[in-house]
Write a protein that holds these residues in place. Structure first.
Motif, PDB file in Angstrom:
ATOM      1  N   PRO B 129       0.814  -1.210   0.000  1.00 45.80           N
ATOM      2  CA  PRO B 129       0.000   0.000   0.000  1.00 45.80           C
ATOM      3  C   PRO B 129       0.853   1.267   0.000  1.00 45.80           C
ATOM      4  CG  PRO B 129       0.118  -0.890   2.208  1.00 45.80           C
ATOM      5  CD  PRO B 129       0.989  -1.759   1.354  1.00 45.80           C
ATOM      6  N   GLY B 130       2.179   1.128   0.203  1.00 44.52           N
ATOM      7  CA  GLY B 130       2.942   2.353   0.412  1.00 44.52           C
ATOM      8  C   GLY B 130       4.318   2.440  -0.207  1.00 44.52           C
ATOM      9  N   SER B 131       4.789   1.381  -0.895  1.00 50.05           N
ATOM     10  CA  SER B 131       6.148   1.449  -1.445  1.00 50.05           C
ATOM     11  C   SER B 131       6.096   1.994  -2.854  1.00 50.05           C
ATOM     12  CB  SER B 131       6.787   0.067  -1.435  1.00 50.05           C
ATOM     13  OG  SER B 131       6.967  -0.348  -0.113  1.00 50.05           O
ATOM     14  N   THR B 132       6.701   3.159  -3.041  1.00 54.69           N
ATOM     15  CA  THR B 132       6.538   3.847  -4.324  1.00 54.69           C
ATOM     16  C   THR B 132       7.743   3.728  -5.241  1.00 54.69           C
ATOM     17  OG1 THR B 132       7.181   5.834  -3.148  1.00 54.69           O
ATOM     18  CG2 THR B 132       4.846   5.525  -3.517  1.00 54.69           C
ATOM     19  N   ASN B 133       8.829   3.083  -4.780  1.00 54.80           N
ATOM     20  CA  ASN B 133      10.014   2.945  -5.635  1.00 54.80           C
ATOM     21  C   ASN B 133       9.668   2.129  -6.891  1.00 54.80           C
ATOM     22  OD1 ASN B 133      12.634   1.748  -6.609  1.00 54.80           O
ATOM     23  ND2 ASN B 133      13.368   3.102  -5.001  1.00 54.80           N
ATOM     24  N   PRO B 134      10.056   2.609  -8.078  1.00 56.02           N
ATOM     25  CA  PRO B 134       9.698   1.896  -9.317  1.00 56.02           C
ATOM     26  C   PRO B 134      10.116   0.422  -9.307  1.00 56.02           C
ATOM     27  CG  PRO B 134      10.698   4.011  -9.830  1.00 56.02           C
ATOM     28  CD  PRO B 134      10.770   3.861  -8.347  1.00 56.02           C
ATOM     29  N   GLN B 135      11.283   0.128  -8.690  1.00 51.30           N
ATOM     30  CA  GLN B 135      11.807  -1.246  -8.686  1.00 51.30           C
ATOM     31  C   GLN B 135      10.836  -2.271  -8.093  1.00 51.30           C
ATOM     32  OE1 GLN B 135      14.448  -2.814  -9.960  1.00 51.30           O
ATOM     33  NE2 GLN B 135      14.702  -0.890 -11.048  1.00 51.30           N
ATOM     34  N   VAL B 136       9.906  -1.844  -7.276  1.00 45.53           N
ATOM     35  CA  VAL B 136       9.003  -2.792  -6.610  1.00 45.53           C
ATOM     36  C   VAL B 136       8.262  -3.647  -7.634  1.00 45.53           C
ATOM     37  CG1 VAL B 136       6.926  -2.966  -5.176  1.00 45.53           C
ATOM     38  CG2 VAL B 136       8.761  -1.408  -4.523  1.00 45.53           C
ATOM     39  N   THR B 137       7.783  -3.016  -8.701  1.00 39.45           N
ATOM     40  CA  THR B 137       7.038  -3.788  -9.691  1.00 39.45           C
ATOM     41  C   THR B 137       7.820  -3.998 -10.982  1.00 39.45           C
ATOM     42  OG1 THR B 137       5.994  -1.708 -10.284  1.00 39.45           O
ATOM     43  CG2 THR B 137       4.727  -3.194  -8.903  1.00 39.45           C
ATOM     44  N   GLU B 138       9.041  -3.440 -11.026  1.00 37.60           N
ATOM     45  CA  GLU B 138       9.807  -3.533 -12.269  1.00 37.60           C
ATOM     46  C   GLU B 138      10.551  -4.856 -12.415  1.00 37.60           C
ATOM     47  OE1 GLU B 138      10.564  -0.523 -14.819  1.00 37.60           O
ATOM     48  OE2 GLU B 138       8.513  -0.885 -14.176  1.00 37.60           O
ATOM     49  N   ARG B 139      10.560  -5.686 -11.352  1.00 41.16           N
ATOM     50  CA  ARG B 139      11.405  -6.873 -11.399  1.00 41.16           C
ATOM     51  C   ARG B 139      10.703  -8.080 -11.986  1.00 41.16           C
ATOM     52  NH1 ARG B 139      11.992  -7.379  -5.535  1.00 41.16           N
ATOM     53  NH2 ARG B 139       9.962  -6.415  -5.780  1.00 41.16           N
ATOM     54  N   GLY B 140       9.447  -7.913 -12.379  1.00 46.37           N
ATOM     55  CA  GLY B 140       8.732  -8.998 -13.022  1.00 46.37           C
ATOM     56  C   GLY B 140       8.284 -10.112 -12.090  1.00 46.37           C
ATOM     57  N   LEU B 141       8.127  -9.797 -10.799  1.00 53.18           N
ATOM     58  CA  LEU B 141       7.604 -10.816  -9.874  1.00 53.18           C
ATOM     59  C   LEU B 141       6.107 -11.003 -10.148  1.00 53.18           C
ATOM     60  CD1 LEU B 141       9.259  -9.834  -6.474  1.00 53.18           C
ATOM     61  CD2 LEU B 141       9.942 -11.627  -8.051  1.00 53.18           C
ATOM     62  N   PRO B 142       5.661 -12.240 -10.352  1.00 52.83           N
ATOM     63  CA  PRO B 142       4.267 -12.421 -10.777  1.00 52.83           C
ATOM     64  C   PRO B 142       3.245 -12.089  -9.685  1.00 52.83           C
ATOM     65  CG  PRO B 142       5.342 -14.526 -10.420  1.00 52.83           C
ATOM     66  CD  PRO B 142       6.410 -13.495 -10.316  1.00 52.83           C
ATOM     67  N   TYR B 143       3.661 -12.187  -8.410  1.00 52.87           N
ATOM     68  CA  TYR B 143       2.662 -12.033  -7.350  1.00 52.87           C
ATOM     69  C   TYR B 143       2.817 -10.725  -6.585  1.00 52.87           C
ATOM     70  CZ  TYR B 143       1.799 -16.851  -8.524  1.00 52.87           C
ATOM     71  OH  TYR B 143       1.499 -17.980  -9.212  1.00 52.87           O
ATOM     72  N   MET B 144       3.451  -9.749  -7.204  1.00 50.96           N
ATOM     73  CA  MET B 144       3.669  -8.452  -6.547  1.00 50.96           C
ATOM     74  C   MET B 144       2.684  -7.415  -7.095  1.00 50.96           C
ATOM     75  SD  MET B 144       5.983  -6.963  -4.483  1.00 50.96           S
ATOM     76  CE  MET B 144       5.064  -5.644  -3.703  1.00 50.96           C
ATOM     77  N   PHE B 145       1.923  -6.814  -6.192  1.00 51.30           N
ATOM     78  CA  PHE B 145       0.972  -5.780  -6.620  1.00 51.30           C
ATOM     79  C   PHE B 145       1.237  -4.490  -5.847  1.00 51.30           C
ATOM     80  CE2 PHE B 145      -1.049  -9.762  -7.602  1.00 51.30           C
ATOM     81  CZ  PHE B 145      -1.660  -9.517  -8.831  1.00 51.30           C
ATOM     82  N   ARG B 146       0.780  -3.374  -6.405  1.00 51.13           N
ATOM     83  CA  ARG B 146       0.982  -2.084  -5.735  1.00 51.13           C
ATOM     84  C   ARG B 146      -0.289  -1.247  -5.858  1.00 51.13           C
ATOM     85  NH1 ARG B 146       6.241   1.095  -6.362  1.00 51.13           N
ATOM     86  NH2 ARG B 146       6.211   0.472  -8.537  1.00 51.13           N
ATOM     87  N   THR B 147      -0.760  -0.757  -4.702  1.00 47.07           N
ATOM     88  CA  THR B 147      -1.994   0.027  -4.710  1.00 47.07           C
ATOM     89  C   THR B 147      -1.710   1.523  -4.812  1.00 47.07           C
ATOM     90  OG1 THR B 147      -2.871  -1.701  -3.303  1.00 47.07           O
ATOM     91  CG2 THR B 147      -4.207   0.257  -3.522  1.00 47.07           C
ATOM     92  N   CYS B 148      -0.512   1.942  -4.350  1.00 50.28           N
ATOM     93  CA  CYS B 148      -0.211   3.381  -4.393  1.00 50.28           C
ATOM     94  C   CYS B 148       0.480   3.727  -5.710  1.00 50.28           C
ATOM     95  CB  CYS B 148       0.687   3.745  -3.213  1.00 50.28           C
ATOM     96  SG  CYS B 148       2.195   2.796  -3.195  1.00 50.28           S
ATOM     97  N   GLY B 149       0.952   4.963  -5.817  1.00 47.59           N
ATOM     98  CA  GLY B 149       1.590   5.412  -7.052  1.00 47.59           C
ATOM     99  C   GLY B 149       3.070   5.105  -7.090  1.00 47.59           C
TER     100      GLY B 149
END
Lengths: 300, 383
Positions: B129-149
């Motif tokens: 809900p709160g991690s905004t660093n681009p790398q969080v979703t850029e690594r191609g992990l299939p089960y990683m989601f992000r609700t914030c920007g």
């Protein structure tokens, strides 16, 4: 030049706070050779007691300065009692055990008190009323707030008071005697347990005053606020020559200044590095600290 | 004798613990277990507790709506990461041992990234809900989601505001060297240069600092039009704001989404007046948000914090996906998550294939002691 003067003023203010906390470390070390790691928590507890009392008294309609004065005295008293209780519970039973045991007990007490504060006061910062602290003078780039003057003045006042207590009163003489030789002083009728408790109480009272000043100066207190200043004040006490009252003042001012000037002239991220480089340097070349040579005469 | 007694007591205590574990495992089949990971202690505890409470309320709401068929109960395992990468990985392992199937968290990007790799090994779904660093979703992990920007949307949005609305010529940037705050501050510096705004200095402070007099004296001497504050923690932000005002700095103050928190105004009071912060647009008049706010206040006695609504939505998304999929099988829940399109308390939620849900940064201004929406970065219009 204005930049330099402003940083000097910042450094003296911060150094004054460190010095007040360092006094407690130094006095306790001087008397029982214990580094009281729970000391930073007295500082935090004092800050919290201050904000609670000031808010309460202000709600009763008292003048802000009256609130501040009364809260300062009561918080210092509260922390003095707290310190005596801690000493009785955590240090006195270990007085004849190895030094390591007492040190670990102090670390444990620090964690215990910090978590106690967190559980009773919550994890959020508690804001101080800012009405008391606003205002100040300004000359171009240089600005001095009333709060900075207050911090320096109170530090000086408490230091003078402490010096009178230690060098001019019976209790002070008993403290100095106990620090020199506990057994001999007991033989001549000094109740060393009482003197040790009083030393803890005075040190914690000074830390409480520092806690309130920091709360007022920076605007809020936090349960974990004691840790970092505690470490810095410990460094200040060692730097000045642990066990030495004047040394604690000098050490506190040096650490405060070095921090501010490193942050001002190099970068904020280096200030802690420089503060501790100075500490290591002094310990390397003068293991007893800057004021260490006359340690036998003046240590409490 | 005393020792024997103590030994017996200790063994008995251990026995009880084991018995307790056994009891839990028996009914595990019908209990949906989810974890939260956030700093519950330390300087970031304010945001961390918001995350835990937001998740708890989501579970309450789902249970009130009749729960999820096939599960008798939903259990939450809150873990403390203290915003520390090592502790976050330990927390992730602990959650894996508890056999949770979904995790809301973590908070600091520096702990979300390592923790997500641990969770990914066991195919546990993680929604931050709160991690905004681009790398969080850029690594191609299939089960990683992000609700914030994302920060790479936030930094340009902030700079566009500086240029278009505030017309600033020069900016002074301060960060506190965390993966998140420094990454964002560097993004702002780059974008500012590209837009022709002079970056007078980019200075750093340490986490946990309370005294900023030295660096603020530098700011005062540099006379920037705007001071950009990128700190990991709103309480520290408040201290910096108070000290800047007392020092007589008249630059416009601007913070980011970690500085944005009602607690900032509570601490800095009048000193925060007129300050700007970027944060995701949350429509506080929307019925969904109102509903959430009422529940939150009832349960915690506080108004929702900065990340409460995002956490609520993250947990809701997971629970709704499990409900739709009818199972906790990660692949099926992932498909259900990607198919979701619902109105949350924070925004309209629809996850893209990489796990992002889009940024909707808005500049808020402190007016009369509240953060008021001021400028919309998506439309470029004032509110």
């Amino acid at each position: 030049m204005e930049f330099f003067i402003q940083q000097l003023i910042n450094g003296i203010t911060l150094g004054g706070v460190y010095a007040l906390i360092a006094l407690g470390y130094t006095m306790v070390y001087g008397i029982i050779q214990l580094i009281n790691f729970a000391h930073g928590e007295f500082f935090a507890a004092g800050g919290y007691m201050g904000v609670i009392l000031i808010s309460y008294l202000a709600a009763q309609g008292l003048h802000p300065y009256a609130c501040l004065g009364i809260s300062l005295v009561l918080s210092m008293g509260y922390c003095a009692l707290l310190a005596m209780a801690v000493e009785r519970l955590a240090y006195k039973p270990l007085r004849h055990a190895s030094r390591l045991a007492a040190l670990l007990s102090a670390l444990g007490m620090s964690i215990f008190l910090q978590n106690g504060l967190m559980l009773t006061q919550g994890v959020y910062d508690k804001p101080y009323p800012t009405e008391i602290t606003s205002g100040g003078f300004e000359w171009g780039l240089v600005s001095v707030s009333y709060m900075q003057i207050f911090i320096v003045a109170l530090t000086a006042f408490l230091l003078v008071g402490l010096n009178v207590l230690v060098f001019k009163t019976r209790i002070g003489r008993a403290m100095r005697a106990t620090s020199q030789d506990k057994i001999m002083s007991a033989l001549v009728g000094i109740n060393s347990n009482r003197i040790i408790a009083i030393t803890f109480a005075i040190g914690a009272g000074l830390a409480a005053a520092a806690g309130i000043m920091v709360g007022l100066y920076y605007g809020s207190v936090n349960y974990s606020m004691g840790f970092v200043p505690g470490i810095k004040a410990f460094a200040a006490a060692v730097l000045g020559g642990i066990g030495n009252i004047t040394g604690a003042l000098v050490g506190g001012l040096i650490i405060g200044m070095v921090e501010i000037f490193a942050a001002g002239y190099i970068s904020g991220e280096y200030k802690d590095v420089f503060a501790f480089i100075i500490l290591i340097g002094v310990l390397y070349f003068r293991p007893t600290g800057i004021m260490g040579e006359n340690v036998d005469d003046t240590r409490v | 004798m005393k020792r024997v007694f103590m030994l017996v007591v200790a063994l008995a205590a251990m026995g009880l613990m084991l018995a307790g574990c056994g009891g839990e495992n028996e009914k595990a089949g019908q209990v949906l277990k989810i974890g939260t990971m956030s700093p519950l202690t330390g300087p970031y505890a304010a945001d961390g507790n918001d995350i835990r409470q937001g998740t708890e309320i989501a579970v309450e709401v789902i249970m009130e709506q009749g729960g999820i068929s096939g599960f008798t109960d939903i259990m939450i395992f809150p873990q403390d990461t203290a915003c520390d990468p090592k502790q976050a990985v330990a927390a992730a392992n602990k959650l894996i041992n508890e056999e949770v199937t979904g995790v809301v968290g973590a908070y600091c990007s520096s702990s979300t990234i390592p923790a997500s790799e641990t969770l990914a090994e066991e195919d546990v779904i993680m929604i931050t809900p709160g991690s905004t660093n681009p790398q969080v979703t850029e690594r191609g992990l299939p089960y990683m989601f992000r609700t914030c920007g994302r920060d790479d949307h936030q930094a340009p949005a902030a700079v566009r505001f500086m240029k278009d609305v505030e017309k600033v010529q020069s900016v002074f940037i301060i960060d506190d060297k965390t993966t998140y705050s420094q990454g964002l501050a560097e993004g702002v510096a780059l974008a500012a240069k590209a837009e022709g705004i002079t970056v007078l200095d980019h200075d750093h402070v340490n986490q946990g600092d309370k005294d900023f007099s030295a660096v603020l004296t530098k700011v005062k001497a540099a006379k920037p039009d705007l001071l950009y504050i990128s700190l990991q923690n709103s309480a520290t932000g408040a201290l910096m704001v108070i000290q800047a005002k007392r020092m007589g700095i008249d630059a416009t103050l601007m913070g980011q989404d970690a500085v944005y928190h009602p607690k900032l105004i509570e601490i800095a009071k009048a000193d925060s007046d007129g300050m700007y912060c970027t944060f995701g647009a949350i429509d506080k008049d929307a019925p969904k948000y109102k509903e959430f706010q009422t529940k939150y206040k009832e349960k915690t006695g506080n108004n929702p914090g900065a990340y409460s609504a995002y956490s609520f939505d993250s947990a809701m998304a997971y629970l709704l996906a499990v409900k739709a999929a009818g199972t906790t099988d990660p692949a099926k829940v992932r498909d259900a998550m990607l198919a979701l399109d619902f109105t949350g308390a924070s925004k309209q939620l629809k996850y893209a294939a990489n796990g992002d849900s889009g940024s909707n940064y808005v500049v808020y201004k402190v007016v009369d002691g509240t953060f008021t929406p001021y400028w919309n970065s998506l439309t470029g219009e004032m509110y």
